[in-house]
Design a protein around this motif. Structure first.
Motif, PDB file in Angstrom:
ATOM      1  N   ARG B  69       0.836  -1.194   0.000  1.00  0.00           N
ATOM      2  CA  ARG B  69       0.000   0.000   0.000  1.00  0.00           C
ATOM      3  C   ARG B  69       0.880   1.257   0.000  1.00  0.00           C
ATOM      4  O   ARG B  69       0.628   2.222  -0.709  1.00  0.00           O
ATOM      5  N   TYR B  70       1.925   1.205   0.812  1.00  0.00           N
ATOM      6  CA  TYR B  70       2.853   2.333   0.887  1.00  0.00           C
ATOM      7  C   TYR B  70       3.555   2.536  -0.453  1.00  0.00           C
ATOM      8  O   TYR B  70       3.736   3.669  -0.916  1.00  0.00           O
ATOM      9  N   ALA B  71       3.912   1.445  -1.080  1.00  0.00           N
ATOM     10  CA  ALA B  71       4.569   1.535  -2.382  1.00  0.00           C
ATOM     11  C   ALA B  71       3.640   2.191  -3.398  1.00  0.00           C
ATOM     12  O   ALA B  71       4.060   3.057  -4.176  1.00  0.00           O
ATOM     13  N   LEU B  72       2.390   1.790  -3.378  1.00  0.00           N
ATOM     14  CA  LEU B  72       1.417   2.410  -4.283  1.00  0.00           C
ATOM     15  C   LEU B  72       1.345   3.915  -4.046  1.00  0.00           C
ATOM     16  O   LEU B  72       1.350   4.713  -4.976  1.00  0.00           O
ATOM     17  N   ARG B  73       1.272   4.248  -2.785  1.00  0.00           N
ATOM     18  CA  ARG B  73       1.211   5.661  -2.388  1.00  0.00           C
ATOM     19  C   ARG B  73       2.395   6.428  -2.976  1.00  0.00           C
ATOM     20  O   ARG B  73       2.241   7.483  -3.575  1.00  0.00           O
ATOM     21  N   LEU B  74       3.590   5.882  -2.788  1.00  0.00           N
ATOM     22  CA  LEU B  74       4.784   6.564  -3.269  1.00  0.00           C
ATOM     23  C   LEU B  74       4.831   6.626  -4.789  1.00  0.00           C
ATOM     24  O   LEU B  74       5.186   7.653  -5.367  1.00  0.00           O
ATOM     25  N   HIS B  75       4.459   5.546  -5.406  1.00  0.00           N
ATOM     26  CA  HIS B  75       4.478   5.551  -6.864  1.00  0.00           C
ATOM     27  C   HIS B  75       3.470   6.544  -7.420  1.00  0.00           C
ATOM     28  O   HIS B  75       3.718   7.204  -8.428  1.00  0.00           O
ATOM     29  N   ALA B  76       2.344   6.640  -6.753  1.00  0.00           N
ATOM     30  CA  ALA B  76       1.346   7.628  -7.174  1.00  0.00           C
ATOM     31  C   ALA B  76       1.935   9.022  -7.064  1.00  0.00           C
ATOM     32  O   ALA B  76       1.794   9.860  -7.967  1.00  0.00           O
ATOM     33  N   TRP B  77       2.624   9.261  -5.968  1.00  0.00           N
ATOM     34  CA  TRP B  77       3.263  10.558  -5.777  1.00  0.00           C
ATOM     35  C   TRP B  77       4.253  10.814  -6.913  1.00  0.00           C
ATOM     36  O   TRP B  77       4.269  11.885  -7.522  1.00  0.00           O
ATOM     37  N   GLY B  78       5.053   9.811  -7.209  1.00  0.00           N
ATOM     38  CA  GLY B  78       6.065   9.950  -8.244  1.00  0.00           C
ATOM     39  C   GLY B  78       5.447  10.189  -9.609  1.00  0.00           C
ATOM     40  O   GLY B  78       5.939  10.999 -10.402  1.00  0.00           O
ATOM     41  N   ALA B  79       4.351   9.490  -9.856  1.00  0.00           N
ATOM     42  CA  ALA B  79       3.722   9.606 -11.164  1.00  0.00           C
ATOM     43  C   ALA B  79       3.084  10.974 -11.355  1.00  0.00           C
ATOM     44  O   ALA B  79       3.001  11.489 -12.467  1.00  0.00           O
ATOM     45  N   ALA B  80       2.640  11.561 -10.257  1.00  0.00           N
ATOM     46  CA  ALA B  80       1.967  12.861 -10.349  1.00  0.00           C
ATOM     47  C   ALA B  80       2.950  13.983 -10.648  1.00  0.00           C
ATOM     48  O   ALA B  80       2.549  15.069 -11.059  1.00  0.00           O
ATOM     49  N   LEU B  81       4.228  13.703 -10.431  1.00  0.00           N
ATOM     50  CA  LEU B  81       5.239  14.711 -10.736  1.00  0.00           C
ATOM     51  C   LEU B  81       5.534  14.666 -12.219  1.00  0.00           C
ATOM     52  O   LEU B  81       5.703  13.594 -12.788  1.00  0.00           O
ATOM     53  N   GLY B  82       5.598  15.806 -12.799  1.00  0.00           N
ATOM     54  CA  GLY B  82       6.015  15.826 -14.195  1.00  0.00           C
ATOM     55  C   GLY B  82       7.529  15.863 -14.229  1.00  0.00           C
ATOM     56  O   GLY B  82       8.204  15.336 -13.354  1.00  0.00           O
ATOM     57  N   VAL B 101       3.337  12.786   7.130  1.00  0.00           N
ATOM     58  CA  VAL B 101       3.244  12.997   8.575  1.00  0.00           C
ATOM     59  C   VAL B 101       1.817  13.353   8.973  1.00  0.00           C
ATOM     60  O   VAL B 101       1.319  12.942  10.011  1.00  0.00           O
ATOM     61  N   ARG B 102       1.173  14.127   8.121  1.00  0.00           N
ATOM     62  CA  ARG B 102      -0.179  14.572   8.441  1.00  0.00           C
ATOM     63  C   ARG B 102      -1.199  13.463   8.232  1.00  0.00           C
ATOM     64  O   ARG B 102      -2.043  13.218   9.083  1.00  0.00           O
ATOM     65  N   GLU B 103      -1.090  12.781   7.097  1.00  0.00           N
ATOM     66  CA  GLU B 103      -2.165  11.867   6.712  1.00  0.00           C
ATOM     67  C   GLU B 103      -1.875  10.388   6.956  1.00  0.00           C
ATOM     68  O   GLU B 103      -2.801   9.592   7.031  1.00  0.00           O
ATOM     69  N   ASP B 104      -0.613  10.034   7.013  1.00  0.00           N
ATOM     70  CA  ASP B 104      -0.302   8.611   7.156  1.00  0.00           C
ATOM     71  C   ASP B 104       0.551   8.321   8.380  1.00  0.00           C
ATOM     72  O   ASP B 104       1.396   7.423   8.375  1.00  0.00           O
ATOM     73  N   ARG B 105       0.305   9.096   9.398  1.00  0.00           N
ATOM     74  CA  ARG B 105       1.111   8.949  10.599  1.00  0.00           C
ATOM     75  C   ARG B 105       1.147   7.505  11.125  1.00  0.00           C
ATOM     76  O   ARG B 105       2.230   6.971  11.368  1.00  0.00           O
ATOM     77  N   PRO B 106       0.019   6.855  11.293  1.00  0.00           N
ATOM     78  CA  PRO B 106       0.080   5.493  11.833  1.00  0.00           C
ATOM     79  C   PRO B 106       0.948   4.559  10.999  1.00  0.00           C
ATOM     80  O   PRO B 106       1.707   3.764  11.542  1.00  0.00           O
ATOM     81  N   ALA B 107       0.844   4.684   9.682  1.00  0.00           N
ATOM     82  CA  ALA B 107       1.638   3.814   8.821  1.00  0.00           C
ATOM     83  C   ALA B 107       3.123   4.133   8.958  1.00  0.00           C
ATOM     84  O   ALA B 107       3.968   3.238   8.960  1.00  0.00           O
ATOM     85  N   LEU B 108       3.432   5.406   9.087  1.00  0.00           N
ATOM     86  CA  LEU B 108       4.828   5.794   9.256  1.00  0.00           C
ATOM     87  C   LEU B 108       5.382   5.270  10.567  1.00  0.00           C
ATOM     88  O   LEU B 108       6.483   4.716  10.625  1.00  0.00           O
ATOM     89  N   VAL B 109       4.626   5.481  11.615  1.00  0.00           N
ATOM     90  CA  VAL B 109       5.065   5.004  12.924  1.00  0.00           C
ATOM     91  C   VAL B 109       5.344   3.512  12.857  1.00  0.00           C
ATOM     92  O   VAL B 109       6.374   3.029  13.328  1.00  0.00           O
ATOM     93  N   LEU B 110       4.429   2.811  12.241  1.00  0.00           N
ATOM     94  CA  LEU B 110       4.616   1.369  12.128  1.00  0.00           C
ATOM     95  C   LEU B 110       5.872   1.027  11.340  1.00  0.00           C
ATOM     96  O   LEU B 110       6.592   0.091  11.679  1.00  0.00           O
ATOM     97  N   SER B 111       6.142   1.775  10.302  1.00  0.00           N
ATOM     98  CA  SER B 111       7.319   1.451   9.491  1.00  0.00           C
ATOM     99  C   SER B 111       8.609   1.648  10.295  1.00  0.00           C
ATOM    100  O   SER B 111       9.556   0.877  10.150  1.00  0.00           O
TER     101      SER B 111
END
Lengths: 186, 186
Positions: B69-82, B101-111
Motif C-alpha cells: 500500500r505504501y509503495a502504491l502511495r509513493l508511486h502515485a506521488w512519483g507519477a503525479a510529478l512531471g 506525517v499529516r495523513e499517514d502517521r500510523p503507517a509511518l510510525v509502524l514502518s
DNA sequence: TAAAACTGTGTACTAGGGTACACAGAATTG
DNA sequence: CAATTCTGTGTACCCTAGTACACAGTTTTA
C-alpha cells in the motif's frame, strides 16, 4: 523464608538497574520483564518489584541511565575535537557514525526502538527525546542551533540506514550529505 | 461445535488480514495477537490460526500488504510529478514529507517500529527493507542511484524527527537539507 | 525493651496468549 | 452413495508475566 540480610542494600538497587540495562541492550524493550531482570541480576523476583513497583519504573530508570551514558559518550567525542574546519567536522562526524555503528550497535538499536515506542507511549517521549537533544547540544559547540538540528536529523537518518540497510552506507555516502549540509551557498 | 458455513470462504482470509492491519496500525507490533485479530475481525480464534498458523505468518502477511500500500502511495506521488527542476523536486519532497506525517502517521510510525524490530529479528528484514527500497525506486526516476539513496536516508531522518520531536521540523528545516543534497558543487 | 517502621522474600492470583487438536459440517471423489 | 478430504471451530493445555500481599528478619524509635 524471611530475609537474610539487614537493612538497605544500595548495591541491590544498583545491580537490578545494571541487569535491566543488559536485558534491554540484549533483547530490546520486548524482552524486559521483572522475571528476566531478576534472573539476570541474580535476585529474587520480589526484589525487582520492591525497588521498582511497576515495569515502567524499571524501564524509566534503565533508560535514564542508558541515555546518560550515551550523553557522556557524545560529550567525550565533542570534547576530543579541537577547533576544526568544516571539512574536519564532516570527517569527525563520519568517524562518529562509523564508530557508533561498529562499537555501540546495541545501544543504537535500542535508541531507535525507544524512539518508535515513544510514538505510542507518551510517558517515554522525554526519555526518547534526550538522545536527539544531546546530539544537538554537542553539535551546537561547532555550529549554530539551526545547523545542529539539521545535522541531528541527517545523522539519525544515516545511523538508521547504517543499522538497517542490506548494504550499509559507505564512507562517501556518509560524508556526502554532511558536507552538503555544512557547505553554505544555496 | 461444528461449522456453520460451507467451503472455502476467501473473504475470511481477507477479513483477517484487514483486521491485522488495523491492529498493527492502531497498536503496533506489540498489540498483535491471534486473539486481538479474531476479536477485530469478528471471527473465532480458531480461524486465525487456521489461515495463519503462527503469529509470524500473520505479521508477514499484514506487513507485506501494508508495504505494498505504501509503495502504491509513493508511486502515485512519483507519477503525479512531471518533469521538474531541482527546486521543484525539493518542494515536492517537502510536500511528501508533510503529507505523510499529516495523513499517514500510523503507517509511518509502524514502518519505523518495523525497522527497529527488524534489527533484532532477521525474518523481518526483507519486509522492513522494502520501504526504503521503494523510496529509492521512485526517486531514481528523478535522480541518479547514488542521490536517490542519499535522499532516502535524509528523508527517513526528517520523517523520524517529524514524528518524534517535541517541535517538528519546519518547512525550511525540511527543504534545507534536501536542497543542499540536490545542489551540486562541493 | 516493647513497639513501630523498614527491608526483603516467597508465593499466589489473575490475565493474556501461542499453539495443538479433536471434532463437525460440507464438498469432492471413486 | 460411501469414503475421503477440506474447511472451520471450540476448547484446552501450558507458559509467561504483572502485581499484590502476607510474612519474616532487622533496625529504629519511644
Amino acid at each position: 523464608m524471611g530475609a537474610k540480610r539487614g537493612p538497605a542494600d544500595p548495591a541491590r538497587r544498583e545491580r537490578i538497574m545494571a541487569a535491566t540495562e543488559r536485558i534491554l541492550l540484549r533483547g530490546g524493550i520486548a524482552a524486559l520483564s521483572h522475571r528476566a531482570v531478576a534472573r539476570e541480576a541474580g535476585v529474587p523476583l520480589g526484589s525487582t518489584t520492591y525497588y521498582f513497583a511497576t515495569l515502567d519504573d524499571l524501564l524509566d530508570a534503565a533508560i535514564r541511565r542508558l541515555s546518560e551514558r550515551y550523553a557522556l559518550r557524545l560529550h567525550a567525542w565533542g570534547a576530543a575535537l579541537g577547533d576544526l574546519s568544516r571539512a574536519g567536522l564532516v570527517e569527525a562526524l563520519a568517524d562518529l557514525v562509523e564508530a557508533l555503528v561498529r562499537e555501540d550497535r546495541p545501544a543504537l538499536v535500542l535508541s531507535f526502538e525507544l524512539s518508535a515506542a515513544a510514538m505510542r507511549r507518551p510517558e517515554l517521549r522525554d526519555a526518547a527525546l534526550l538522545y536527539a537533544e544531546t546530539e544537538c547540544e554537542v553539535l551546537r559547540v561547532h555550529t549554530d542551533e539551526r545547523t545542529a538540528r539539521a545535522l541531528s536529523r541527517v545523522l539519525d537518518g544515516l545511523l538508521l540506514h547504517s543499522l538497517a540497510a542490506a548494504v550499509p552506507p559507505t564512507r562517501a555516502d556518509i560524508t556526502g550529505p554532511l558536507a552538503a549540509l555544512l557547505t553554505p551557498g544555496e
